[in-house]
Design a protein around this motif. Structure first.
Motif, PDB file in Angstrom:
ATOM      1  N   ASP A   1       0.868  -1.020   0.346  1.00 41.43           N
ATOM      2  CA  ASP A   1       0.115  -0.128   0.156  1.00 41.43           C
ATOM      3  C   ASP A   1       0.928   1.656   0.154  1.00 41.43           C
ATOM      4  O   ASP A   1       2.445   0.671   0.343  1.00 41.43           O
ATOM      5  N   SER A   2       0.203   2.340  -0.127  1.00 40.09           N
ATOM      6  CA  SER A   2       0.662   3.858  -0.450  1.00 40.09           C
ATOM      7  C   SER A   2       1.487   3.840   1.335  1.00 40.09           C
ATOM      8  O   SER A   2       2.663   4.828   1.387  1.00 40.09           O
TER       9      SER A   2
ATOM     10  N   ASN B   1      -6.330   3.844   2.902  1.00 36.81           N
ATOM     11  CA  ASN B   1      -5.781   3.567   4.094  1.00 36.81           C
ATOM     12  C   ASN B   1      -5.626   3.106   5.773  1.00 36.81           C
ATOM     13  O   ASN B   1      -6.560   3.995   5.698  1.00 36.81           O
TER      14      ASN B   1
ATOM     15  N   LYS C   1     -10.612   1.720   7.710  1.00 35.77           N
ATOM     16  CA  LYS C   1      -9.723   2.402   6.711  1.00 35.77           C
ATOM     17  C   LYS C   1      -9.971   3.940   7.086  1.00 35.77           C
ATOM     18  O   LYS C   1     -11.291   3.809   6.859  1.00 35.77           O
ATOM     19  N   ASP C   2      -9.294   4.663   6.034  1.00 35.35           N
ATOM     20  CA  ASP C   2      -9.517   6.204   6.235  1.00 35.35           C
ATOM     21  C   ASP C   2      -9.710   5.840   4.839  1.00 35.35           C
ATOM     22  O   ASP C   2     -10.230   4.663   3.587  1.00 35.35           O
ATOM     23  N   ASN C   3     -11.001   7.305   4.392  1.00 37.01           N
ATOM     24  CA  ASN C   3     -11.772   7.619   3.219  1.00 37.01           C
ATOM     25  C   ASN C   3     -10.527   7.363   2.164  1.00 37.01           C
ATOM     26  O   ASN C   3     -11.775   7.415   0.828  1.00 37.01           O
ATOM     27  N   ASN C   4      -9.670   6.894   1.818  1.00 42.50           N
ATOM     28  CA  ASN C   4      -8.312   7.245   0.593  1.00 42.50           C
ATOM     29  C   ASN C   4      -8.049   5.856   0.732  1.00 42.50           C
ATOM     30  O   ASN C   4      -7.259   5.358   0.377  1.00 42.50           O
TER      31      ASN C   4
END
Length: 707
Positions: free
Chosen positions: A202-203, A291, A286-289
């Protein structure tokens, strides 16, 4: 005829599409994996020697299918290539490709998207693997990879991974969780030297994926490996218990019960549902991005029920988050809106009104605690103040009448309960404009304390910050980005500033706001003098308090009490570098009691009092009916006066035995009057009835008869 072929680095125009096509497999076909990437007439063939293989690649032979022909080729450093008259390119190297390693070859062909046939041989000339690969898709890539580019390193020294559950069972699914890898790179996952998964980081440098353990016949120690393209590895070795012959519990489809649509920071959401008994669930937030915020695991009970308390972090950004439940076979997902944890949340039912009209406010506040309301007009003048009673439910509903002739613009309503506060805006004569509200969390900060200033404005906007001292000298300038709720806390290190008073100005476009705070001031003022500019005030008027202290730059507490000794307001202030202070932000409530009021100024052991008079109407609460005798099913007109201004008046009707028949709630006008109607039920018995009225501060009653 081909020209000479150097081993220099060259760049191919490539795509990111990757395929693996096996054609004429040998018994070793799974020992080497072929992958090709290409763009137009350029292709790179990559051969990966499987970790589970026992042979090393010494020679590679490639040839094309159909009428296609090679135009040129390139090799990685250390490899040599030769094109034979039969159209076969033979690649050889003094350094063999051991299990777990890979090699790339670049070619250009007459026709695009070639079918490449290849054989990988060991040092004895025996075939390790043979197959064909085909480029099936071509898309231009902005990042054109080079043949001899350095190996991408995905695994760092600090990279780590673990399993959920901690010790997977034989022939079962499990989750792999890892962190601190190089973001957006790829990894291969091996179980007992067999490639199981290829995953992307992931990022945020984390990995999360599901894999399945094969059946283990004996109590074997099994090696699990994460490997990057550079050959770096992270390994876990676990002894897997033998698969037992036992009765397997009934499989229950994963389910998740009802969850709230929104939650405040610091709240705990209880998740529950059903799943296969004695299995492990993975819970990922997870957040809305996308992550990952948190990962946890729980065990399903023997009866298939599970429950989990999910904490909404107090540090979490406002907005949507997702909570995913995974049992390795299926998933359940919920979205939850994270909202402010403010205890006072009030807003107007309309965004704007005209001068002379009333506006209704509703929302929630701290239950069973009075709330102070202050409204400031568009030029920051306090035009209204009163107290509102809050019941057990915490629900709030009240009306405010804006006087005729009031200035047009954006008005601010501030609500206070103890140390809690809430703010909302509305427009008079126009829609409210975006404004900036700036407030320090307290007046005075210690010289070694972090200064916190709350700023509220348009959501996701950028605000310019300037801090000036009492001599109008700029001390700092900065910018601040407001969050998705339009709120942010600006922090200043007080040890970077001298003692004294400061003004923080915030500006965005035409909107601006400011706030004053002090650093390192103390109490102990010496002699205090204090006065009001007038001796007499009427209900609803604003007062101005002026004073001075014997010492400069000292803190004071101003307490204003009504004629009954009840404290109406406490104000923190300070004397400036000239020893002068003033209070110009207090308006006498419209429902204030008449009589002598007191102002007390105190600093340490020093204090001073001054009195002023409040005059105005102070009518008692009254209730009336339009007549004394009624018939059933008739309309009864109710009127009254003397209620607390804009208060909610509760009217109750009782029969002769004291049993409540009905209850009405209406809002009094700004002059304390109220008016409503009640239809007498058709089945009501004849007799005498009592009607009571209560505005939260006083009550009264009247009687009527039904014949």
């Amino acid at each position: 005829m081909m020209g000479s072929h150097s081993v220099l680095v060259f760049s191919l125009l490539l795509i990111s599409s990757v395929i693996f096509v096996s054609s004429f497999d040998t018994s070793f076909a799974d020992k080497v994996i072929g992958v090709s990437t290409g763009f137009e007439d350029s292709t790179i063939l990559e051969l990966k020697n499987n970790r589970g293989n026992t042979a090393s690649i010494d020679t590679v032979r490639i040839w094309l299918s159909g009428e296609n022909e090679f135009k040129s080729f390139k090799t990685e450093n250390g490899w040599m290539g030769k094109n034979t008259p039969q159209g076969v390119i033979v690649f050889t190297s003094q350094t063999e490709i051991d299990p777990g390693q890979s090699v790339k070859f670049g070619i250009k062909t007459i026709e695009n998207n070639p079918v490449i046939n290849w054989k990988a041989l060991d040092s004895k000339g025996e075939i390790i693997s043979s197959a064909s690969t085909t480029v099936t898709k071509s898309e231009i890539s902005e990042n054109k990879p080079e043949l001899n580019q350095p190996k991408i390193v995905t695994i760092k020294e600090s990279s780590n991974f673990r399993f959920i559950p901690e010790k997977p069972a034989s022939n079962s699914y499990f989750r792999v969780v890892g962190e601190d890898f190089v973001p957006n790179q790829s990894l291969d996952f091996y179980i007992a030297n067999e490639l199981k998964e290829s995953v992307k980081v992931d990022s945020d440098g984390k990995i999360l994926f599901t894999s399945k353990l094969p059946a283990i016949l004996n109590d074997e120690r099994t090696e699990f490996v994460l490997r990057d393209s550079g050959g770096n590895e992270k390994t876990l070795s676990i002894r897997i218990p033998q698969l037992e012959n036992r009765e397997i519990a009934d499989v229950i489809k994963l389910s998740l019960g009802n969850t709230p649509q929104e939650a405040k920071r610091g709240d705990v959401i209880t998740l529950d549902g059903m799943a296969t008994p004695n299995t492990t669930l993975t819970i990922t937030s997870k957040d809305n991005n996308g992550n990952i915020l948190a990962i946890d695991t729980i065990q399903v009970r023997f009866d298939g029920k599970w429950t989990y308390d999910n904490l909404i972090s107090p540090e979490l950004d406002l907005g949507m988050i997702s909570i995913e439940i995974d049992d390795g076979k299926g998933k359940a997902l919920r979205n939850v809106e994270v909202i402010s944890a403010k205890l006072i949340n009030i807003s107007g039912t309309e965004t704007s009104i005209e001068a002379g009209e009333s506006i209704t406010f509703e929302g929630t506040a701290i239950p069973n605690q009075e709330m102070s309301i202050i409204i400031e007009d568009a030029i920051n003048t306090e035009i209204f103040s009163r107290t509102v009673s809050v019941g057990e439910s915490g629900l709030v509903n009240f009306n405010v009448e804006i006087p005729r002739g009031s200035v047009e613009g954006t008005y601010i309503l501030s609500a206070f309960q103890g140390n809690e506060s809430g703010i909302t805006t509305f427009g008079v004569g126009q829609e409210p404009e975006p404004i900036l509200i700036v407030r320090p969390t307290k007046l005075n900060f210690a010289s070694d304390e972090m200064i916190n200033v709350e700023i509220q404005g348009p959501v996701n906007s950028q605000v310019a910050i300037i801090l000036i001292d009492s001599a109008d000298r700029e001390k700092l300038s900065d910018t601040l980005n407001l969050g998705p709720d339009g709120k942010e806390v600006y922090k200043i290190k007080s040890n970077d500033l001298p003692n004294g008073s400061f003004t923080l100005n915030a500006k965005r476009g035409e909107s601006s706001g400011s706030a004053v705070f002090t650093i390192g001031l103390t109490t102990g003022s010496g002699a205090i003098s204090i006065q009001t500019t007038r001796d007499d005030y009427k209900q609803g008027e604003q007062i101005l308090i002026l004073g001075s202290t014997g010492a400069i730059n000292v803190l004071l507490d101003i307490t204003i009490s009504d004629s009954n000794g009840k404290i109406i307001k406490k104000i923190e202030t300070f004397s400036d570098r000239f020893g002068v202070f003033k209070v110009d932000n207090f308006r006498i409530p419209l429902d204030a009691t008449v009589g002598k009021w007191n102002v007390n100024a105190k600093s340490g052991g020093n204090f001073k009092d001054v009195e002023f008079s409040v005059s105005g109407e102070n009518n008692e609460l009254q209730i009336f009916t339009d007549k004394s005798n009624y018939n059933t099913n008739e309309l009864l007109n109710i009127s009254g006066s003397g209620a607390r201004l804009s208060a909610t008046v509760t009217i109750k009707i009782f029969d002769s035995e004291g049993i409540k028949i009905d209850e009405l709630n209406i809002t009094a006008k700004s002059n304390g009057e109220y008016l409503t109607m009640w239809q007498i039920p058709a089945d009501l018995e004849s007799g005498e009835y009592e009607m009571t009225a209560d505005d939260g501060a006083s009550n009264t009653s009247t009687k009527f008869t039904i014949s």
